[in-house]
Write an enzyme that holds these catalytic residues in place. Structure first.
Site, short mmCIF file in Angstrom:
data_model
loop_
_atom_site.label_atom_id
_atom_site.label_comp_id
_atom_site.label_asym_id
_atom_site.label_seq_id
_atom_site.Cartn_x
_atom_site.Cartn_y
_atom_site.Cartn_z
N ASP A 129 -30.08 29.85 -41.13
CA ASP A 129 -29.78 28.52 -41.67
C ASP A 129 -29.63 27.48 -40.55
O ASP A 129 -28.96 27.73 -39.54
CB ASP A 129 -28.47 28.54 -42.46
CG ASP A 129 -28.47 29.55 -43.60
OD1 ASP A 129 -28.98 30.67 -43.41
OD2 ASP A 129 -27.94 29.22 -44.67
N HIS A 144 -29.31 23.88 -41.79
CA HIS A 144 -28.45 22.97 -42.58
C HIS A 144 -28.30 21.58 -41.96
O HIS A 144 -27.20 21.06 -41.81
CB HIS A 144 -27.08 23.60 -42.79
CG HIS A 144 -27.02 24.52 -43.97
ND1 HIS A 144 -27.28 24.09 -45.26
CD2 HIS A 144 -26.73 25.83 -44.07
CE1 HIS A 144 -27.17 25.11 -46.10
NE2 HIS A 144 -26.85 26.17 -45.40
N ASP A 157 -32.76 27.29 -45.91
CA ASP A 157 -31.63 26.37 -45.76
C ASP A 157 -31.78 25.50 -44.52
O ASP A 157 -30.93 25.45 -43.64
CB ASP A 157 -30.30 27.13 -45.75
CG ASP A 157 -29.86 27.54 -47.14
OD1 ASP A 157 -30.68 27.46 -48.07
OD2 ASP A 157 -28.69 27.95 -47.31
N ASP A 188 -29.38 20.00 -46.20
CA ASP A 188 -28.09 19.91 -46.90
C ASP A 188 -26.93 20.13 -45.94
O ASP A 188 -27.01 20.84 -44.96
CB ASP A 188 -27.97 20.90 -48.06
CG ASP A 188 -28.61 20.38 -49.34
OD1 ASP A 188 -28.77 19.14 -49.45
OD2 ASP A 188 -28.94 21.19 -50.22
N ARG A 189 -25.80 19.49 -46.31
CA ARG A 189 -24.54 19.53 -45.56
C ARG A 189 -24.65 18.74 -44.26
O ARG A 189 -24.00 17.72 -44.10
CB ARG A 189 -24.05 20.95 -45.34
CG ARG A 189 -23.58 21.62 -46.63
CD ARG A 189 -22.51 22.66 -46.33
NE ARG A 189 -21.95 23.23 -47.54
CZ ARG A 189 -20.79 22.87 -48.07
NH1 ARG A 189 -20.07 21.92 -47.49
NH2 ARG A 189 -20.33 23.45 -49.16
N ASN A 244 -31.89 28.95 -50.71
CA ASN A 244 -31.31 28.47 -51.97
C ASN A 244 -31.02 26.97 -51.94
O ASN A 244 -30.90 26.33 -52.99
CB ASN A 244 -30.02 29.24 -52.32
CG ASN A 244 -28.91 29.02 -51.32
OD1 ASN A 244 -29.07 29.29 -50.12
ND2 ASN A 244 -27.78 28.52 -51.77
N HIS A 245 -30.95 26.38 -50.74
CA HIS A 245 -30.72 24.93 -50.64
C HIS A 245 -32.02 24.12 -50.66
O HIS A 245 -31.95 22.89 -50.64
CB HIS A 245 -29.89 24.59 -49.40
CG HIS A 245 -28.43 24.72 -49.63
ND1 HIS A 245 -27.63 23.67 -50.02
CD2 HIS A 245 -27.61 25.81 -49.57
CE1 HIS A 245 -26.38 24.09 -50.17
NE2 HIS A 245 -26.35 25.38 -49.90
N HIS A 278 -34.29 34.90 -47.37
CA HIS A 278 -33.08 34.12 -47.13
C HIS A 278 -31.82 34.81 -47.64
O HIS A 278 -30.82 34.91 -46.92
CB HIS A 278 -33.20 32.74 -47.78
CG HIS A 278 -31.97 31.91 -47.60
ND1 HIS A 278 -31.62 31.36 -46.39
CD2 HIS A 278 -30.96 31.58 -48.46
CE1 HIS A 278 -30.48 30.72 -46.51
NE2 HIS A 278 -30.06 30.83 -47.75
N ARG A 325 -20.97 34.35 -55.41
CA ARG A 325 -21.46 32.99 -55.58
C ARG A 325 -21.70 32.64 -57.04
O ARG A 325 -21.97 31.48 -57.36
CB ARG A 325 -22.77 32.80 -54.81
CG ARG A 325 -22.65 33.10 -53.33
CD ARG A 325 -24.02 33.05 -52.66
NE ARG A 325 -23.99 33.56 -51.30
CZ ARG A 325 -23.76 32.82 -50.22
NH1 ARG A 325 -23.53 31.54 -50.34
NH2 ARG A 325 -23.77 33.36 -49.01
N HIS A 384 -28.12 33.05 -44.97
CA HIS A 384 -27.35 32.71 -46.17
C HIS A 384 -25.84 32.72 -46.01
O HIS A 384 -25.13 32.15 -46.82
CB HIS A 384 -27.78 33.66 -47.29
CG HIS A 384 -27.43 33.28 -48.69
ND1 HIS A 384 -27.45 31.98 -49.15
CD2 HIS A 384 -27.06 34.04 -49.75
CE1 HIS A 384 -27.12 31.97 -50.44
NE2 HIS A 384 -26.87 33.20 -50.82
#
Length: 502
Positions: free
Chosen positions: A246, A248, A275, A278-279, A307-308, A356, A404, A431
């Protein structure tokens, strides 16, 4: 964030307890409060895993205390363990139906799982309990707007093929202004010079011209449309290959990876394992850089969907807001369209499986099944595609419900069966934040790599990447600390409802 409160009231039966049982009960309450206070301290220090463990010890001593469940729910939310957070918040509400924070926490968990309509019911409960609460009304109104928008989008959807966002983009009508001094595609193509200029430009917090950004997205979509869901990667015997987890939106840490390990090239291939966005608040810079390298080196630079890379996550965690702020809503829609075509997994030299999230809720899954998966859509809530993006390993054998709330948890026996069935050596996935940037589990057959150090400027974790050579495919780990970045905080572009998580 926290409340006090000791043990919940226990049923004592019809007879008076003796002095020793009363003393034991008081000791139990005292121990629980001690653990709760320690957990609150660890939460404040952003050591959320440790906070969860300490809240659990408090709950073991006083299982009917709603405060302990509510606080543990908050810690799980910060870890993005939405399934566990939902269970704790629901238990909070069962124990005390008047405790408003329980409804807030449950709504936050449901939103994290994309269940907006169910979250709205909890906001309605808060509104009834606190009709004059301005914050409650604001959250209720925003959540209701999202539910109505989603309902409208479903209502206007039709079965026939729609005109895609990509088809609606008219590059010829976009003018390059005379004062634009940034990177420029050469005859519409990404070049080595363009990528060097692009990274320097982004480091200076400048935007790539929208015409070039759109061109990259249109070209990458056309390329991805031709790719399978599972991509086989051949690595020559003496060649190095790098797998990153990730990112991110942490662009300056991405640049540090290239400083440490070299810029991508035909001689220095990479796989980024989902990923990308995001964030972190430099997600646009990250994804355009990665897509640029994919176009430049299509056979030596690889990207798996995370997943993002999905519409719901992007609306919640900042990417959608960032693209809107830096470019336009139409570009945000095009990103969503492009993400639908990212490959879901890779196999390196027929020996290493990379995806992922993780493995599956049933045995017997074959690589042939994964190659045949249909994508070109938003991730479903169950099935192989969902589990590739969302699942996590667990230390104990067997399978368990996902922390999750999506996907599953899989044990070492599940990993053994998958690698044996498909004649693989091991699995690499991402992840999850890891303190050292990576974790080797399941007897060395399940490796997690996470490449965003000091995740969200709060987790104090290291980042890591994996290198291997084509000959022996033995993983080697490089870890690193976060580097400074401009004063733009993570989640700066996130949906304001996400303030419930912080």
């Amino acid at each position: 964030m926290f409340d006090g409160g000791g043990c919940g009231t226990d049923a004592l039966g019809d007879t008076m307890p003796d002095h020793s049982s009363l003393k034991a009960d008081e000791d139990r309450k005292t121990e629980a409060e001690t653990y709760k206070n320690q957990a609150n301290e660890r939460f404040t220090a952003q050591a959320f895993d440790e906070a969860v463990d300490l809240y659990t010890k408090a709950i073991e001593r006083c299982p009917d205390n709603h405060i302990y469940h509510a606080n543990r729910s908050a810690a799980h939310l910060r870890l993005e363990n939405f399934g566990y957070a939902l269970a704790d918040a629901s238990r909070t509400v069962e124990l005390d139906k008047t405790y408003v924070k329980g409804y807030y926490r449950r709504a936050a968990a449901l939103m994290g799982m994309g269940k907006w309509k169910q979250a709205l019911r909890d906001f309605e409960s808060v509104m009834k309990a606190r009709p004059r609460d301005k914050d409650a009304r604001e959250k209720f109104t925003k959540c209701r707007m999202i539910v109505r928008r989603l309902a409208f989008e479903r209502a206007i959807a039709v079965d026939e093929v729609q005109t895609t966002v990509a088809d609606s983009i008219d590059l010829d009508s976009m003018t390059i202004e005379d004062d634009y001094a940034g990177p420029a595609l050469e005859d519409g193509r990404v070049t080595v010079q363009f990528m060097a200029d692009l990274m320097r430009w982004f480091k200076d917090q400048k935007l790539l011209h929208r015409k070039y950004a759109f061109k990259i997205l249109l070209d990458i979509k056309q390329y991805l449309l031709q790719q399978p869901s599972l991509v086989d990667v051949a690595i020559p015997e003496q060649s190095k290959f790098t797998v990153c987890g990730d990112i991110h939106g942490q662009f300056y840490d991405l640049m540090n990876i290239f400083e440490l390990n070299g810029v991508p090239s035909e001689a220095n291939p990479y796989l980024f394992n989902g990923d990308f966005v995001d964030r972190g608040s430099f997600s646009v810079e990250c994804i355009l850089t990665l897509f640029g390298f994919k176009l430049l080196y299509p056979n030596h630079f690889f990207m798996s969907r995370g997943n993002h890379e999905s519409e719901t996550m992007n609306q919640m965690y900042g990417f959608d807001g960032e693209v809107n702020a830096k470019y336009s809503s139409r570009m945000a829609d095009l990103f969503t369209e492009v993400y639908n075509w990212l490959p879901l997994c890779h196999v390196l030299n027929g020996r290493v499986f990379v995806t992922h999230g993780g493995l599956f809720s049933r045995d017997g899954v074959t690589l042939a099944e994964l190659r045949a998966l249909e994508r070109g859509r938003q991730p479903p809530e169950e099935g192989l595609m969902c589990e590739l993006l969302w699942s996590d390993p667990q230390p104990q054998p067997g399978r368990g419900p996902s922390k999750r709330g999506v996907g599953c948890q899989f044990g070492p026996d599940v990993t053994d069966e998958f690698v044996r069935t498909n004649r693989l050596d091991y699995v690499v996935r991402s992840h999850e934040v890891k303190a050292t940037g990576y974790e080797v589990a399941h007897g060395g057959k399940c490796i997690t790599v996470f490449s965003a150090p000091n995740y969200c400027d709060t987790m104090n974790n290291k980042g890591a990447f994996i290198t291997m050579t084509g000959g022996d495919m033995t993983p080697k780990y490089t870890t690193y600390e976060a580097v400074p970045h401009p004063n733009v905080k993570p989640m700066a572009y996130a949906n304001s409802l996400m303030s419930m998580f912080v």
